[in-house]
Design a protein around this motif. Structure first.
Motif, short mmCIF file in Angstrom:
data_model
loop_
_atom_site.label_atom_id
_atom_site.label_comp_id
_atom_site.label_asym_id
_atom_site.label_seq_id
_atom_site.Cartn_x
_atom_site.Cartn_y
_atom_site.Cartn_z
N HIS B 87 0.83 -1.21 0.00
CA HIS B 87 0.00 0.00 0.00
C HIS B 87 0.86 1.25 0.00
CE1 HIS B 87 -4.12 -1.41 0.16
NE2 HIS B 87 -3.68 -2.42 0.89
N GLY B 90 -0.90 4.32 1.43
CA GLY B 90 -0.94 4.47 2.88
C GLY B 90 0.36 5.05 3.40
N ARG B 143 -4.93 6.51 7.48
CA ARG B 143 -3.96 5.57 6.96
C ARG B 143 -4.28 4.15 7.44
NH1 ARG B 143 0.50 4.25 9.69
NH2 ARG B 143 2.10 3.00 8.63
N LEU B 147 -4.95 0.93 5.06
CA LEU B 147 -4.17 -0.31 5.16
C LEU B 147 -5.05 -1.48 5.53
CD1 LEU B 147 -0.90 0.93 6.89
CD2 LEU B 147 -1.39 0.58 4.47
#
Lengths: 160, 160
Positions: B87, B90, B143, B147
């Motif tokens: 990710h 993120g 974030r 995630l």
DNA sequence: CAGCACGTTCAATACAGACTGAACGATTTA
DNA sequence: TAAATCGTTCAGTCTGTATTGAACGTGCTG
């Protein structure tokens, strides 16, 4: 000592600005106006920060374009003066959100040019574009919330 | 035509990176790896992007330090290869959050050096520090949410 | 061992853009 | 009208840093 504290804050905000990819002077201007708490003229800015008037002019207008400063026409004087807007922090988020949204649009457009079946490149690019867009939305909400809280933090102009 | 689409994406991401105050090549590397969808070596990077190996090395490690790339040791080869982490988006938020938090700490410390009654400068500076801190918290939550969503978007390595 | 391939480091260069000084137009004051 | 003040613009300089080419260290391969 007071002078020193202000000086250090101004310098620190200059460095922060620089880290964010903006001119150092822009951060210093913000710091100065934050400390002073009252509108200040171009001349005051250039003297207090030891910068040219050209720089002061350029950077104040840059900050104005980002919605962090506003020009106030002080009555008794024909000089313009510059002041922090009510919620410069909210504007800061708004600027980031705008950049994210620009990136999102850009990537979505570009994703459309990829052929359908090509190892999933189109999907991956679109995924990234989605991230930018959703994050932009998210930040805008956050910004709204910040602006909504009309706390009396910045108010009470009894000083100076 | 495909080539052109990839090329344009890579260039666009380079410019975005530059706008964010990062090296243009870093953004190009991200774009290239995003398009390819598979780990790529330093040599591949330098050839595909027409950059020196030194630049490729420097920028991949820069992106690694920001948590967006990881080094994978492809078995049959002794070359290192670089791949996007699961990710990267993120991580991008995380980086911004970290910077905000750093700014928050910095400003809070500096605010403490202002005398109590001085036109409210201390309060204003603290207000700004609070903004940075609260925003950092906010982004970290965001974030986490990003995630957490383990969508199968980046998965399915059936290509190549 | 000699010859390679790889990644990193380092000094030098190239380049972007921040910053400045001077010039300009507009407005005010005398 | 002349002199002064203000803000902006513009060409040029200056500074930071991205980027490169070459040198280096390491570990492979023959």
């Amino acid at each position: 000592m007071t002078d020193s504290a202000a000086q250090r804050l101004i310098e620190a905000m200059g460095l922060m600005s620089q880290e964010d990819g903006h001119p150092r002077i822009a951060g210093q201007v913000l710091g100065y106006l934050l400390v002073e708490g009252e509108p200040r003229t171009l001349t005051q800015l250039s003297e207090a920060l030891s910068i040219s008037k050209a720089s002061a002019s350029t950077n104040t207008r840059l900050l104005e374009s980002k919605g962090m400063l506003r020009r106030v026409s002080h009555v008794g004087s024909r000089q313009d003066a510059w002041a922090l807007v009510d919620h410069p922090d909210g504007q800061m988020i708004g600027t980031i959100a705008a950049r994210f949204r620009r990136n999102a649009d850009m990537m979505r457009d570009l994703a459309g040019e990829f052929p359908d079946r090509q190892g999933g490149a189109r999907e991956r690019v679109n995924g990234f574009a989605d991230f930018y867009r959703v994050s932009a939305d998210f930040m805008d909400e956050w910004r709204e919330r910040l602006l909504g809280e009309t706390r009396a933090k910045q108010a009470s102009p009894e000083d100076r």
